[in-house]
Design a protein around this motif. Sequence first.
Motif, PDB file in Angstrom:
ATOM      1  N   SER A  64      -5.569   6.693  17.959  1.00 63.55           N
ATOM      2  CA  SER A  64      -4.450   5.902  18.676  1.00 63.55           C
ATOM      3  C   SER A  64      -3.491   5.443  17.559  1.00 63.55           C
ATOM      4  O   SER A  64      -3.658   5.562  16.589  1.00 63.55           O
ATOM      5  N   ARG A  65      -2.360   5.221  18.154  1.00 63.24           N
ATOM      6  CA  ARG A  65      -1.235   4.528  17.441  1.00 63.24           C
ATOM      7  C   ARG A  65      -1.394   3.707  16.532  1.00 63.24           C
ATOM      8  O   ARG A  65      -1.244   3.566  15.393  1.00 63.24           O
ATOM      9  N   ASP A  66      -2.067   2.440  16.813  1.00 61.34           N
ATOM     10  CA  ASP A  66      -2.460   1.093  16.170  1.00 61.34           C
ATOM     11  C   ASP A  66      -3.352   1.885  14.916  1.00 61.34           C
ATOM     12  O   ASP A  66      -3.343   1.411  13.741  1.00 61.34           O
ATOM     13  N   ALA A  67      -4.285   2.563  15.460  1.00 55.88           N
ATOM     14  CA  ALA A  67      -5.528   2.880  14.525  1.00 55.88           C
ATOM     15  C   ALA A  67      -4.678   3.941  13.294  1.00 55.88           C
ATOM     16  O   ALA A  67      -4.976   3.629  12.112  1.00 55.88           O
ATOM     17  N   LEU A  68      -3.846   4.580  13.722  1.00 57.38           N
ATOM     18  CA  LEU A  68      -3.223   5.497  12.634  1.00 57.38           C
ATOM     19  C   LEU A  68      -2.037   4.623  11.827  1.00 57.38           C
ATOM     20  O   LEU A  68      -1.995   4.722  10.714  1.00 57.38           O
ATOM     21  N   LEU A  69      -1.533   3.603  12.410  1.00 56.35           N
ATOM     22  CA  LEU A  69      -0.650   2.850  11.663  1.00 56.35           C
ATOM     23  C   LEU A  69      -1.468   1.777  10.313  1.00 56.35           C
ATOM     24  O   LEU A  69      -0.937   1.755   9.515  1.00 56.35           O
ATOM     25  N   LYS A  93       3.150   8.842 -11.725  1.00 55.95           N
ATOM     26  CA  LYS A  93       4.136   7.958 -11.292  1.00 55.95           C
ATOM     27  C   LYS A  93       5.176   8.568 -10.073  1.00 55.95           C
ATOM     28  O   LYS A  93       4.996   8.269  -8.992  1.00 55.95           O
ATOM     29  N   HIS A  94       5.466   9.971 -10.580  1.00 53.45           N
ATOM     30  CA  HIS A  94       6.253  10.802  -9.429  1.00 53.45           C
ATOM     31  C   HIS A  94       5.300  10.915  -8.356  1.00 53.45           C
ATOM     32  O   HIS A  94       5.853  10.865  -7.078  1.00 53.45           O
ATOM     33  N   TYR A  95       3.954  11.211  -8.482  1.00 50.18           N
ATOM     34  CA  TYR A  95       2.988  11.719  -7.511  1.00 50.18           C
ATOM     35  C   TYR A  95       3.061  10.584  -6.434  1.00 50.18           C
ATOM     36  O   TYR A  95       2.825  10.682  -5.313  1.00 50.18           O
ATOM     37  N   ARG A  96       2.819   9.336  -7.017  1.00 50.67           N
ATOM     38  CA  ARG A  96       2.353   8.240  -6.235  1.00 50.67           C
ATOM     39  C   ARG A  96       3.561   7.656  -5.629  1.00 50.67           C
ATOM     40  O   ARG A  96       3.530   7.223  -4.110  1.00 50.67           O
ATOM     41  N   GLN A  97       4.700   7.746  -6.202  1.00 48.38           N
ATOM     42  CA  GLN A  97       6.045   7.462  -5.435  1.00 48.38           C
ATOM     43  C   GLN A  97       6.308   8.431  -4.046  1.00 48.38           C
ATOM     44  O   GLN A  97       6.712   8.013  -2.984  1.00 48.38           O
ATOM     45  N   ALA A  98       6.034   9.701  -4.403  1.00 42.38           N
ATOM     46  CA  ALA A  98       6.377  10.650  -3.264  1.00 42.38           C
ATOM     47  C   ALA A  98       5.346  10.420  -1.983  1.00 42.38           C
ATOM     48  O   ALA A  98       5.687  10.508  -0.811  1.00 42.38           O
ATOM     49  N   ALA A  99       4.028  10.158  -2.492  1.00 38.96           N
ATOM     50  CA  ALA A  99       2.961   9.907  -1.543  1.00 38.96           C
ATOM     51  C   ALA A  99       3.538   8.453  -0.693  1.00 38.96           C
ATOM     52  O   ALA A  99       3.232   8.534   0.619  1.00 38.96           O
ATOM     53  N   ARG A 100       3.864   7.458  -1.374  1.00 39.36           N
ATOM     54  CA  ARG A 100       4.309   6.297  -0.607  1.00 39.36           C
ATOM     55  C   ARG A 100       5.383   6.602   0.182  1.00 39.36           C
ATOM     56  O   ARG A 100       5.608   6.093   1.282  1.00 39.36           O
ATOM     57  N   LYS A 101       6.341   7.318  -0.440  1.00 38.05           N
ATOM     58  CA  LYS A 101       7.558   7.684   0.532  1.00 38.05           C
ATOM     59  C   LYS A 101       7.256   8.463   1.812  1.00 38.05           C
ATOM     60  O   LYS A 101       7.821   7.950   2.693  1.00 38.05           O
ATOM     61  N   TYR A 102       6.496   9.459   1.540  1.00 37.53           N
ATOM     62  CA  TYR A 102       5.664   9.924   2.835  1.00 37.53           C
ATOM     63  C   TYR A 102       5.228   9.147   3.888  1.00 37.53           C
ATOM     64  O   TYR A 102       5.425   9.135   5.135  1.00 37.53           O
ATOM     65  N   LEU A 103       4.277   8.323   3.286  1.00 35.19           N
ATOM     66  CA  LEU A 103       3.729   7.476   4.107  1.00 35.19           C
ATOM     67  C   LEU A 103       4.652   6.412   4.795  1.00 35.19           C
ATOM     68  O   LEU A 103       4.428   6.212   5.988  1.00 35.19           O
ATOM     69  N   ASN A 104       5.733   5.980   4.203  1.00 36.55           N
ATOM     70  CA  ASN A 104       6.654   4.895   4.549  1.00 36.55           C
ATOM     71  C   ASN A 104       7.433   5.774   5.941  1.00 36.55           C
ATOM     72  O   ASN A 104       7.823   4.974   6.610  1.00 36.55           O
ATOM     73  N   THR A 105       7.790   7.008   5.587  1.00 39.01           N
ATOM     74  CA  THR A 105       8.476   7.586   6.626  1.00 39.01           C
ATOM     75  C   THR A 105       7.425   7.700   7.973  1.00 39.01           C
ATOM     76  O   THR A 105       8.162   7.678   8.998  1.00 39.01           O
ATOM     77  N   LEU A 106       6.098   8.161   7.533  1.00 38.37           N
ATOM     78  CA  LEU A 106       5.329   8.215   8.908  1.00 38.37           C
ATOM     79  C   LEU A 106       5.161   6.712   9.513  1.00 38.37           C
ATOM     80  O   LEU A 106       5.179   6.730  10.810  1.00 38.37           O
ATOM     81  N   ILE A 107       4.942   5.755   8.671  1.00 34.33           N
ATOM     82  CA  ILE A 107       4.970   4.328   9.158  1.00 34.33           C
ATOM     83  C   ILE A 107       6.260   4.071  10.426  1.00 34.33           C
ATOM     84  O   ILE A 107       6.294   3.644  11.134  1.00 34.33           O
ATOM     85  N   GLY A 108       7.386   4.362   9.826  1.00 34.32           N
ATOM     86  CA  GLY A 108       8.684   4.293  10.283  1.00 34.32           C
ATOM     87  C   GLY A 108       8.550   5.172  11.806  1.00 34.32           C
ATOM     88  O   GLY A 108       9.073   4.700  12.794  1.00 34.32           O
ATOM     89  N   ASP A 109       8.098   6.369  11.523  1.00 35.46           N
ATOM     90  CA  ASP A 109       8.085   7.191  12.785  1.00 35.46           C
ATOM     91  C   ASP A 109       7.402   6.676  13.788  1.00 35.46           C
ATOM     92  O   ASP A 109       7.645   6.756  15.109  1.00 35.46           O
ATOM     93  N   PHE A 110       6.116   6.257  13.459  1.00 37.17           N
ATOM     94  CA  PHE A 110       5.105   5.881  14.555  1.00 37.17           C
ATOM     95  C   PHE A 110       5.236   4.408  14.929  1.00 37.17           C
ATOM     96  O   PHE A 110       4.897   4.348  16.098  1.00 37.17           O
ATOM     97  N   ALA A 111       5.714   3.542  14.104  1.00 32.38           N
ATOM     98  CA  ALA A 111       5.923   2.491  14.444  1.00 32.38           C
ATOM     99  C   ALA A 111       7.097   2.198  15.390  1.00 32.38           C
ATOM    100  O   ALA A 111       7.105   1.490  16.417  1.00 32.38           O
ATOM    101  N   GLY A 112       7.944   3.127  15.444  1.00 28.96           N
ATOM    102  CA  GLY A 112       9.164   3.178  16.289  1.00 28.96           C
ATOM    103  C   GLY A 112       9.023   3.931  17.634  1.00 28.96           C
ATOM    104  O   GLY A 112       9.855   3.807  18.424  1.00 28.96           O
ATOM    105  N   GLN A 113       7.835   4.425  17.986  1.00 30.36           N
ATOM    106  CA  GLN A 113       7.368   5.095  19.057  1.00 30.36           C
ATOM    107  C   GLN A 113       7.193   4.295  20.059  1.00 30.36           C
ATOM    108  O   GLN A 113       6.445   3.182  20.086  1.00 30.36           O
TER     109      GLN A 113
END
Length: 113
Positions: A64-69, A93-113
């Motif tokens: 579900s969307r809520d579970a994924l968020l 540091k670079h690895y964690r920044q990139a992971a958080r950036k990717y996760l932020n993008t996904l959060i934005g994508d799925f929260a906006g649906q």
Amino acid sequence: MTMPWDWEALQRKFSRHAALKRQGADRCQSQVRNGKTDYKRFHDEDLAEHMMATFLSTSAALTSRDALLTQLADLQESVADGRHDAEGMYNAKHYRQAARKYLNTLIGDFAGQ
């Protein structure tokens, strides 16, 4: 009108993304072995997305969307404290920044649906 939730399509999408990013990390690793050290950052960025997408592709949270968020928010916390660090990364540091950036993008994508 919202689209029906298709967890199987999401699973395939995350799996494809993980494979693509794994290939990118491998190409960057090859460049690093050839002396191009500036590729270390690109490697860590691709590796971070690969690891997050691989984890998500097998997550029960895809039901579900809520579970994924919720899962994405939890992942952000665990990435920040190093629980999802990957073997072979060059710079945490670079690895964690990139992971958080990717996760932020996904959060934005799925929260906006």
